[in-house]
Design a protein around this motif. Structure first.
Motif, short mmCIF file in Angstrom:
data_model
loop_
_atom_site.label_atom_id
_atom_site.label_comp_id
_atom_site.label_asym_id
_atom_site.label_seq_id
_atom_site.Cartn_x
_atom_site.Cartn_y
_atom_site.Cartn_z
N HIS A 1 0.85 -1.20 0.00
CA HIS A 1 0.00 0.00 0.00
C HIS A 1 0.88 1.25 0.00
O HIS A 1 0.53 2.27 -0.59
CB HIS A 1 -0.91 0.03 1.23
N CYS A 2 1.99 1.15 0.71
CA CYS A 2 3.02 2.18 0.70
C CYS A 2 4.35 1.45 0.75
O CYS A 2 4.43 0.34 1.28
CB CYS A 2 2.92 3.09 1.93
N SER B 1 8.40 4.86 2.89
CA SER B 1 8.29 6.01 2.00
C SER B 1 7.12 6.82 2.48
O SER B 1 6.20 6.29 3.10
CB SER B 1 8.07 5.56 0.56
N CYS C 1 3.70 8.23 3.01
CA CYS C 1 2.42 7.64 2.62
C CYS C 1 1.32 8.67 2.77
O CYS C 1 0.23 8.38 3.29
CB CYS C 1 2.13 6.41 3.48
N LYS D 1 -0.52 9.81 0.67
CA LYS D 1 -1.72 9.52 -0.13
C LYS D 1 -2.85 8.98 0.74
O LYS D 1 -4.02 9.01 0.35
CB LYS D 1 -1.39 8.54 -1.25
#
Length: 328
Positions: free
Chosen positions: A75-76, A80, A82, A84
């Motif tokens: 999902h990530c 990194s 995330c 979003k």
């Protein structure tokens, strides 16, 4: 009943009744999300209307001077940014779904080395996930922190719970949950749970044959005995969820077919005053098996009926006491 007794009865009922309401949680479903791309998005998860709580799994590297990192299984990326997820988290919260960050899991590198380390981790979680400031998930204020501790050591988790509690008392309140295994006492979380600071105790009644449902013969005896042990051992304000696999392949064992859960288990556990609902592992398996859809209307408890029954008992007891104190 004379005026003095009427006034005293009214005062006592008004004092006690809010606690009666609080004890009568209507029951909901908590779901772990983040360990498979088949989970779907957080937005689609919350749009089902099936869940009261979504637990983001997992922050699985932290403590002891480690650089924090998570595993969200695609999902990530590994730690990194995330950001979003920021609009999706806010979307869930706007729909009334609580979103918590889960610490630990079965795979990871985490432990606490001292009370001071626990304080540092608590401060980090508060600053990055609970304060609304910019963090790895964007500018979000998550609804709380979940302890799913299944590795490392069993030291200082109670200190972490106390440090987080100090922070929520000073600032905005957030929830704490713990996900122990069903054998008591839980090796990792026993001392932490005994602090009484966890709003939710999401007990894992699976992968533990001594305290789970026996699917081979449909026997719920060990499961219900363990449930009673847990609900009677935690504080009344610690709401207990029955943690279950969402499909037969979600865990090694302990799966309860939906019809068995509905007919053999829920009618009994919903009578418990600190019943909170059902926790499912996990969203991916729930998507494939449609488990939450099959059970959701049965998980809820008829709140008004429960409150009325308890209230009538309380009022009756108070009235009897007053009659003895103030005889005609």
């Amino acid at each position: 009943m004379d005026t003095k007794r009427q006034a005293l009865l009214l005062l006592l009922v008004l004092t006690i009744f809010p606690f009666t309401i609080k004890a009568s949680s209507s029951g909901g479903i908590a779901i772990y999300w983040g360990q498979n791309l088949g989970d779907g998005t957080l937005t689609s998860t919350c749009d089902t209307g099936n869940y009261e709580i979504v637990l983001l799994a997992f922050l699985n590297v932290f403590g002891g001077g480690r650089v924090p990192s998570w595993n969200f299984a695609g999902h990530c990326g590994d730690w990194s940014p995330c950001t979003k997820l920021e609009p999706e988290i806010k979307h869930c919260q706007q729909k009334g779904v609580k979103v918590l960050l889960s610490l630990g899991g079965a795979i990871g590198s985490y432990s606490l080395s001292s009370p001071e380390d626990a304080k540092n981790v608590a401060d980090y979680l508060n600053a990055k996930f609970l304060s609304g400031q910019s963090g790895p998930l964007g500018s979000v204020t998550l609804d709380g922190i979940d302890f799913d501790i299944e590795g490392g050591t069993n030291l200082y988790w109670d200190d972490l719970a106390r440090e987080l509690d100090n922070l929520r008392q000073q600032n905005s309140y957030f929830y704490l949950s713990a996900a122990p295994q069903c054998p008591r006492p839980d090796h990792y979380l026993d001392k932490a749970i005994k602090t009484g600071l966890f709003d939710y105790v999401l007990v894992q009644f699976y992968n533990n044959p001594s305290c789970q449902y026996n699917q081979a013969n449909g026997d719920a005896t060990d499961l219900l005995k363990s449930w009673n042990d847990w609900t009677s051992s935690v504080l009344p304000n610690n709401t207990v969820f029955m943690g279950l696999p969402a499909s037969p392949d979600a865990a090694g064992n302990g799966y309860i077919p939906p019809n068995d859960l509905i007919s053999k288990v829920l009618p009994i556990i919903k009578q418990t005053s600190n019943y909170g609902g059902v926790m499912l592992w996990d969203r991916f398996h729930d998507v494939g098996n449609d488990y939450s859809n099959q059970i959701k209307k049965y998980v809820k408890r008829p709140v008004l009926r429960f409150v009325t029954k308890v209230s009538e008992a309380i009022v009756g007891s108070i009235s009897a006491s007053l009659n003895s104190m103030f005889p005609n």
